[in-house]
Design a protein around this motif. Sequence first.
Motif, PDB file in Angstrom:
ATOM      1  N   GLU A 140     -74.492  18.361  -8.501  1.00 16.09           N
ATOM      2  CA  GLU A 140     -74.773  16.928  -8.527  1.00 16.09           C
ATOM      3  C   GLU A 140     -75.720  16.577  -9.672  1.00 16.09           C
ATOM      4  O   GLU A 140     -75.571  15.548 -10.325  1.00 16.09           O
ATOM      5  N   GLY A 141     -76.691  17.454  -9.934  1.00 15.21           N
ATOM      6  CA  GLY A 141     -77.590  17.240 -11.057  1.00 15.21           C
ATOM      7  C   GLY A 141     -76.866  17.271 -12.394  1.00 15.21           C
ATOM      8  O   GLY A 141     -77.132  16.459 -13.280  1.00 15.21           O
ATOM      9  N   LYS A 142     -75.914  18.175 -12.536  1.00 16.36           N
ATOM     10  CA  LYS A 142     -75.131  18.242 -13.774  1.00 16.36           C
ATOM     11  C   LYS A 142     -74.300  16.979 -13.967  1.00 16.36           C
ATOM     12  O   LYS A 142     -74.204  16.459 -15.085  1.00 16.36           O
ATOM     13  N   VAL A 143     -73.705  16.480 -12.875  1.00 20.59           N
ATOM     14  CA  VAL A 143     -72.901  15.255 -12.968  1.00 20.59           C
ATOM     15  C   VAL A 143     -73.777  14.072 -13.357  1.00 20.59           C
ATOM     16  O   VAL A 143     -73.442  13.307 -14.277  1.00 20.59           O
ATOM     17  N   TYR A 144     -74.918  13.915 -12.700  1.00 13.70           N
ATOM     18  CA  TYR A 144     -75.821  12.804 -13.017  1.00 13.70           C
ATOM     19  C   TYR A 144     -76.341  12.897 -14.451  1.00 13.70           C
ATOM     20  O   TYR A 144     -76.443  11.891 -15.149  1.00 13.70           O
ATOM     21  N   THR A 145     -76.678  14.102 -14.887  1.00 11.79           N
ATOM     22  CA  THR A 145     -77.188  14.275 -16.245  1.00 11.79           C
ATOM     23  C   THR A 145     -76.117  13.927 -17.277  1.00 11.79           C
ATOM     24  O   THR A 145     -76.389  13.204 -18.243  1.00 11.79           O
ATOM     25  N   ALA A 146     -74.913  14.418 -17.075  1.00 12.09           N
ATOM     26  CA  ALA A 146     -73.831  14.151 -18.029  1.00 12.09           C
ATOM     27  C   ALA A 146     -73.510  12.664 -18.100  1.00 12.09           C
ATOM     28  O   ALA A 146     -73.430  12.082 -19.191  1.00 12.09           O
ATOM     29  N   VAL A 147     -73.351  12.024 -16.943  1.00 15.97           N
ATOM     30  CA  VAL A 147     -73.034  10.595 -16.925  1.00 15.97           C
ATOM     31  C   VAL A 147     -74.186   9.785 -17.512  1.00 15.97           C
ATOM     32  O   VAL A 147     -73.973   8.861 -18.301  1.00 15.97           O
ATOM     33  N   GLY A 148     -75.405  10.133 -17.165  1.00 16.86           N
ATOM     34  CA  GLY A 148     -76.568   9.409 -17.682  1.00 16.86           C
ATOM     35  C   GLY A 148     -76.689   9.511 -19.190  1.00 16.86           C
ATOM     36  O   GLY A 148     -76.916   8.506 -19.876  1.00 16.86           O
ATOM     37  N   LEU A 149     -76.511  10.706 -19.741  1.00 18.51           N
ATOM     38  CA  LEU A 149     -76.634  10.877 -21.184  1.00 18.51           C
ATOM     39  C   LEU A 149     -75.505  10.177 -21.946  1.00 18.51           C
ATOM     40  O   LEU A 149     -75.741   9.567 -22.997  1.00 18.51           O
TER      41      LEU A 149
END
Length: 180
Positions: A23-32
């Motif tokens: 979930e952290g990877k998904v949030y980081t990718a979408v956020g960036l």
Amino acid sequence: MGFFKRNYGAARMVKYTCSPRLEGKVYTAVGLVMVAVAVASAVVGGHNALTGCVFGGLCFAVLAGVGVYYWKFRRRPLRREIVVGTWYNRLYLRSRWLFLLASAGVGLFAYVVCLFVVTLVFDGTDGLYAAFISKLKSWASLLVILLIGVCRDFANFYRYYRSPECRRQQAEDGGARNAR
């Protein structure tokens, strides 16, 4: 009656625990990615679009920060709930790509229909096309939120089917079938 009872009985709420890394990877990718889109939009749009782009960029930077926290620093598992046995879940089990396409399509359709209804109610039929197009452009963040929800649903199913709770449930179901 038996047909409906069987279908409604198949769906059940399942609680499970999972690692916060995905979930952290998904949030980081979408956020960036969305911060990059906001910066590009501010550069292209000039001074008129600057305040909206800065606010949107800050919101997505916070999302990326939460993602980094989940991905790198949080060690406690997350507790999640999903509903298994629905058409949504069966679509995921049948084809993951079709699940992503159908979920994104349903989200996009809901986005367009909701904006059309809002435009029709608040602006009336006079200038409906121009008001609808302007709302599509100005409320694009709602579409991004819907797509983040699609990614999160996908990740929830992905993590559930790799969790110990799923294996335990499958063992119980297999044992019950063999006992008959």
